[in-house]
Design an enzyme around this catalytic site. Sequence first.
Site, PDB file in Angstrom:
ATOM      1  N   ASP A   1       0.585  -1.021   0.020  1.00  0.00           N
ATOM      2  CA  ASP A   1       0.119  -0.424   0.131  1.00  0.00           C
ATOM      3  C   ASP A   1       0.711   1.034  -0.130  1.00  0.00           C
ATOM      4  O   ASP A   1       2.282   1.411   0.281  1.00  0.00           O
ATOM      5  CB  ASP A   1      -0.926  -0.045   1.227  1.00  0.00           C
ATOM      6  CG  ASP A   1      -2.404   1.063   1.480  1.00  0.00           C
ATOM      7  OD1 ASP A   1      -2.230   1.167   0.357  1.00  0.00           O
ATOM      8  OD2 ASP A   1      -2.481   1.255   2.162  1.00  0.00           O
TER       9      ASP A   1
ATOM     10  N   ASN B   1     -10.852  -2.701  -6.311  1.00  0.00           N
ATOM     11  CA  ASN B   1     -10.414  -2.071  -7.741  1.00  0.00           C
ATOM     12  C   ASN B   1     -10.749  -1.529  -9.018  1.00  0.00           C
ATOM     13  O   ASN B   1     -10.621  -0.710 -10.081  1.00  0.00           O
ATOM     14  CB  ASN B   1      -8.696  -2.234  -7.323  1.00  0.00           C
ATOM     15  CG  ASN B   1      -7.651  -2.258  -6.308  1.00  0.00           C
ATOM     16  OD1 ASN B   1      -7.777  -3.099  -6.008  1.00  0.00           O
ATOM     17  ND2 ASN B   1      -8.592  -1.039  -5.146  1.00  0.00           N
TER      18      ASN B   1
END
Length: 261
Positions: A39, A88
């Site tokens: 991340d 996503n």
Amino acid sequence: MQKPQVPSARGLLYRLYQRRLKRGLTTEHLPRHVAMIIDGNRRWARQLGFQTAAHGHRAGAAKMREFLEWCDDLGISVVTLYLLSSDNLTQRPSDELADLIEIIADLAEELSHYRNWRVQQVGSKAGLPLPLVAALDAADARTSGHSGLHVNLAVGYGGRTEITDAMRSIVATHHAHGGTLEDLAETLTPELIGQHLYTGGQPDPDLVIRTSGEQRLSDFMLWQSAHSEFYFVEALGPDLRQIDFLRALRDFSRRQRRFGG
């Protein structure tokens, strides 16, 4: 005549500290399976003034290749990389998603030619572009006989969807063998569900690491991480250092795992 480069004091101290951390680790206290939530790639790109997130995703992918080397060199057996969630696919801007998909396809291709690693997608192919599916399938087929580090690429992955798919698979298999609902209720166990997950047959992750300082799972390995240890690193994904990883392993080795007890 060019003068030989003298290592900086800071660099020397870094290497000494890194060696000290490695010496303090023992094989019996290392995790078998490490899961990584990479991340902070987009924030990394913004902080460095890049115009698109693609620079961050490429840097993150390069770091994941390096991270896999660290794991392999230490004798860790399985690593799962969370690269693209099912969320996503619908929530990222289309141009960023197109770049990310190309980067993941290139990473799968690269890893499938590296060392003796076994590369496998864990996730659903639903909604993935055909070129990415082809790249993931090719990496899987190319490495199917490899016995080295098992690399799971979590692409098109969602933990809730995985559990749903596992239940559907169990029901379909049971029905195909002529079983009744009563029989199914009797045979349904956590072990059976685990066998039908995307990671069926693999050990659950002992250690889940997330970069960028965020402390959440983001729908990642919800079932498998029930008894995992968690470690959160402040560094953004591309800035992850081997020292950060070794500290995570040191912390893991010192914990008393209770497995729900």
